[in-house]
Design a protein around this motif. Structure first.
Motif, PDB file in Angstrom:
ATOM      1  N   ASN A  98     -23.562 -30.201   4.188  1.00 19.88           N
ATOM      2  CA  ASN A  98     -23.236 -30.547   5.579  1.00 19.88           C
ATOM      3  C   ASN A  98     -22.477 -31.865   5.656  1.00 19.88           C
ATOM      4  O   ASN A  98     -21.496 -31.983   6.397  1.00 19.88           O
ATOM      5  CB  ASN A  98     -24.517 -30.662   6.411  1.00 19.88           C
ATOM      6  CG  ASN A  98     -25.030 -29.302   6.840  1.00 19.88           C
ATOM      7  OD1 ASN A  98     -24.270 -28.335   6.874  1.00 19.88           O
ATOM      8  ND2 ASN A  98     -26.301 -29.216   7.147  1.00 19.88           N
ATOM      9  N   ASN A 102     -18.569 -32.340   6.873  1.00 21.51           N
ATOM     10  CA  ASN A 102     -18.201 -33.256   7.958  1.00 21.51           C
ATOM     11  C   ASN A 102     -17.175 -34.277   7.491  1.00 21.51           C
ATOM     12  O   ASN A 102     -16.223 -34.589   8.217  1.00 21.51           O
ATOM     13  CB  ASN A 102     -19.438 -33.995   8.474  1.00 21.51           C
ATOM     14  CG  ASN A 102     -20.283 -33.127   9.375  1.00 21.51           C
ATOM     15  OD1 ASN A 102     -19.868 -32.053   9.773  1.00 21.51           O
ATOM     16  ND2 ASN A 102     -21.472 -33.600   9.695  1.00 21.51           N
ATOM     17  N   LYS A 120     -15.438 -30.820  17.567  1.00 23.66           N
ATOM     18  CA  LYS A 120     -14.476 -29.971  16.858  1.00 23.66           C
ATOM     19  C   LYS A 120     -14.151 -28.682  17.582  1.00 23.66           C
ATOM     20  O   LYS A 120     -13.574 -27.766  17.000  1.00 23.66           O
ATOM     21  CB  LYS A 120     -15.023 -29.654  15.466  1.00 23.66           C
ATOM     22  CG  LYS A 120     -15.232 -30.908  14.639  1.00 23.66           C
ATOM     23  CD  LYS A 120     -15.980 -30.652  13.370  1.00 23.66           C
ATOM     24  CE  LYS A 120     -16.403 -31.987  12.755  1.00 23.66           C
ATOM     25  NZ  LYS A 120     -17.378 -31.799  11.683  1.00 23.66           N
ATOM     26  N   GLY A 130     -24.876 -28.896  12.209  1.00 25.89           N
ATOM     27  CA  GLY A 130     -24.927 -29.435  10.849  1.00 25.89           C
ATOM     28  C   GLY A 130     -25.834 -30.651  10.716  1.00 25.89           C
ATOM     29  O   GLY A 130     -26.769 -30.659   9.911  1.00 25.89           O
TER      30      GLY A 130
HETATM   31 MG   LIG Z   1     -20.826 -30.404  10.445  1.00 26.70          MG
END
Ligand SMILES: [Mg+2]
Ligand SMILES: Nc1ncnc2c1ncn2[C@@H]1O[C@H](COP(=O)(O)OP(=O)(O)OP(=O)(O)O)[C@@H](O)[C@H]1O
Lengths: 117, 377
Positions: free
Chosen positions: B265, B269, B324, B332
């Motif tokens: 995760n 990111n 996003k 996440g």
């Molecule tokens: Mg993420």
């Protein structure tokens, strides 16, 4: 001459989908994956209509829309907003129509016909 | 019951009569037994008597005015129901937020009622307050559930749009007998199917309490695993991933799947942050391992991506918070934080907008006993 539609979406798959569908429906297409590029393509290709995804990162969708509206040459080109976020279209002032994802293809086509034939 | 004060007068009576008489004799006992706050206030709004629950939470009234006892703000005293009752002799009610003597915030519904003497003279006001803090808490949780469901619906809608697109392209490929178009469309279908599976997995992960599956592992190996998993993908976006591993780290007790998820995760990111960054020409991600002074194991994922804006800082761990759009579900970090909590560890980050971000995951030291099946953690 077929009418031309500019598809603006940062997701390449959705660009592919929309352009494929619009071409199958008898339109010419061009595309852009971000706001800056969209403005360039707008100048170069002079489309009759724009479909705009408003969830692009960095608000580029909204910025593109503002820039377009400010320019006399382009301000009358109708915009159809496609968005997965309810209420998000409020960021632009006068979209011709607003569609939530997943888009109903028939309804979209109908809106486009109404806008540009 | 049966204190010496009450003992003698009731000796001859049956139990029910005895109780009834006692209630008449000392109504304070009844009021003290009530699970709500009862006070008697005089026309100057001073509390001149309170029941025991009230004394427990707000102390002795000492003829203080209610605004002082409850630490009410001026705006809360507008529309005071005690004043209203003093004016019109009627009962009133409203919601209030009080502060207890320990500084605890309490939500109550307050009712006021006139208090007359034998000659029908209005002496003061009886106020009862029911604590509804837990109801408010439940209400908050319901709102959160609602938001969670809305966030889920939004993610699913985006995935459906993707599936729609893939299916459309496959179909038109079949119609035109165009193999490469079919392949393209199918890839889109698979990708969105993958997204859907991940979403469901994340949601399930969030929705239940889970005990980590502790194992004795070499954390550097898990890091290397994750590194191998991402380096090709990173390469495609010309992002460079590098490792800085503490070679002194040998074996620690951590749930390896949990750790894998955490690192994956954080690296995802970091890659997104690099992709979205427009200021720098080269993008780097570094994964580091370290041993903390207290024997904890520390994992850091640092990127020189877009950074996290001040306004967003407080939201990144919230479920379904994402910057996003289509691409993120915003689960996440929520899952990451949950895994660390389950381990008794923590996750923090430092970030400079448009310069980069470093996430730090700290797993506390654990003994090997934790790995035994049925062992206490
Ligand atoms: Mg993420
Ligand atoms: N390394 C980072 N740099 C900049 N912003 C970050 C970073 N990590 C997280 N964020 C911010 O925190 C938000 C939440 O992150 P999280 O991982 O929970 O969700 P997501 O990445 O948007 O979606 P998902 O992980 O569910 O696909 C991101 O949308 C982003 O705004």
């Amino acid at each position: 001459m077929p009418k031309k539609i500019l598809v603006v979406d940062d997701e390449p798959h959705l660009v592919k989908y929309m352009t494929a569908f619009l071409e199958d429906s008898g339109y010419e297409t061009c595309s852009a994956s971000n706001g800056e590029e969209a403005l360039e393509v707008l100048k170069r290709e002079n489309p009759d209509l724009v479909t705009l995804d408003l969830q692009m990162p960095n608000e580029t969708g909204t910025r593109f829309y503002r820039n377009k509206t400010k320019n006399k040459l382009y301000k009358d080109i109708p915009v159809i907003v496609v968005s997965g976020l309810p209420g998000r279209h409020l960021a632009v002032s006068q979209p011709f129509a607003v569609f939530e994802k997943p888009v109903d293809r028939d309804a979209l086509l109908e809106a486009i016909k109404k806008a540009i034939g | 019951m049966g204190g010496s004060v009450y003992g003698s007068p009731f000796k001859m009576l049956g139990a029910a009569d005895k109780m009834l008489d006692m209630a008449n004799f000392d109504w304070r006992r009844l009021l003290d037994a009530l699970p709500c706050y009862v006070t008697l206030q005089d026309p100057e709004l001073r509390v001149i008597w309170s029941n025991s629950v009230h004394r427990r939470d707000f102390g002795e009234p000492k003829e203080r005015a209610c605004a002082r006892i409850y630490k009410l703000s001026k705006s809360q005293c507008v529309d005071c129901i005690v004043k209203k009752t003093l004016e019109d002799g009627e009962g009133h009610s409203r919601e209030l937020q009080l502060t207890s003597k320990n500084g605890q915030r309490l939500n109550v519904i307050a009712h006021s009622a006139p208090f007359y003497d034998g000659a029908n003279q209005l002496l003061g006001v009886v106020v009862t307050k029911v604590n509804i803090t837990s109801v408010k808490e439940m209400q908050k949780q319901l709102i959160m559930v609602g938001q969670t469901v809305a966030g889920m619906a939004h993610s699913i809608k985006n995935i459906m749009m993707g599936l729609d697109g893939g299916i459309y392209i496959v179909n038109s490929g079949i119609k035109d007998n165009d193999q490469s178009e079919i392949k393209d469309g199918w890839e889109i279908v698979l990708l969105n199917f993958e997204k859907l599976s991940r979403l469901v997995k994340d949601i399930l992960y969030c929705s239940r309490e889970r005990e980590p599956n502790y194992k004795l592992i070499n954390p550097n190996l898990v890091v290397t695993d994750v590194y191998n998993l991402f380096k090709d993908l990173a390469d495609r976006y010309s992002i460079e991933i590098s490792l800085d591993l503490d070679s002194g780290l040998k074996y620690v007790v951590i749930d390896p799947d949990g750790l894998h998820t955490v690192l994956a995760n954080l690296v995802t990111n970091a890659m997104d942050a690099c992709k979205m960054d427009l200021w720098k020409d080269t993008h780097l991600i570094e994964i580091r391992t370290k041993t903390g002074d207290d024997g904890s194991t520390i994992f850091e994922v640092a990127d020189n991506g877009m950074g996290i804006d001040k306004e967003l800082k407080h939201h990144v761990f919230e479920e379904f918070f994402t910057s996003k759009g289509d691409k993120g579900t915003g689960l996440g970090l929520m899952v990451t934080q949950k895994i660390l909590k389950e381990h008794g560890g923590e996750i923090t980050f430092r970030s400079r907008p448009s310069h980069g971000t470093t996430f730090v995951a700290t797993f506390p030291k654990r003994s090997v006993e934790d790995t035994k099946p049925g062992g206490e953690s």
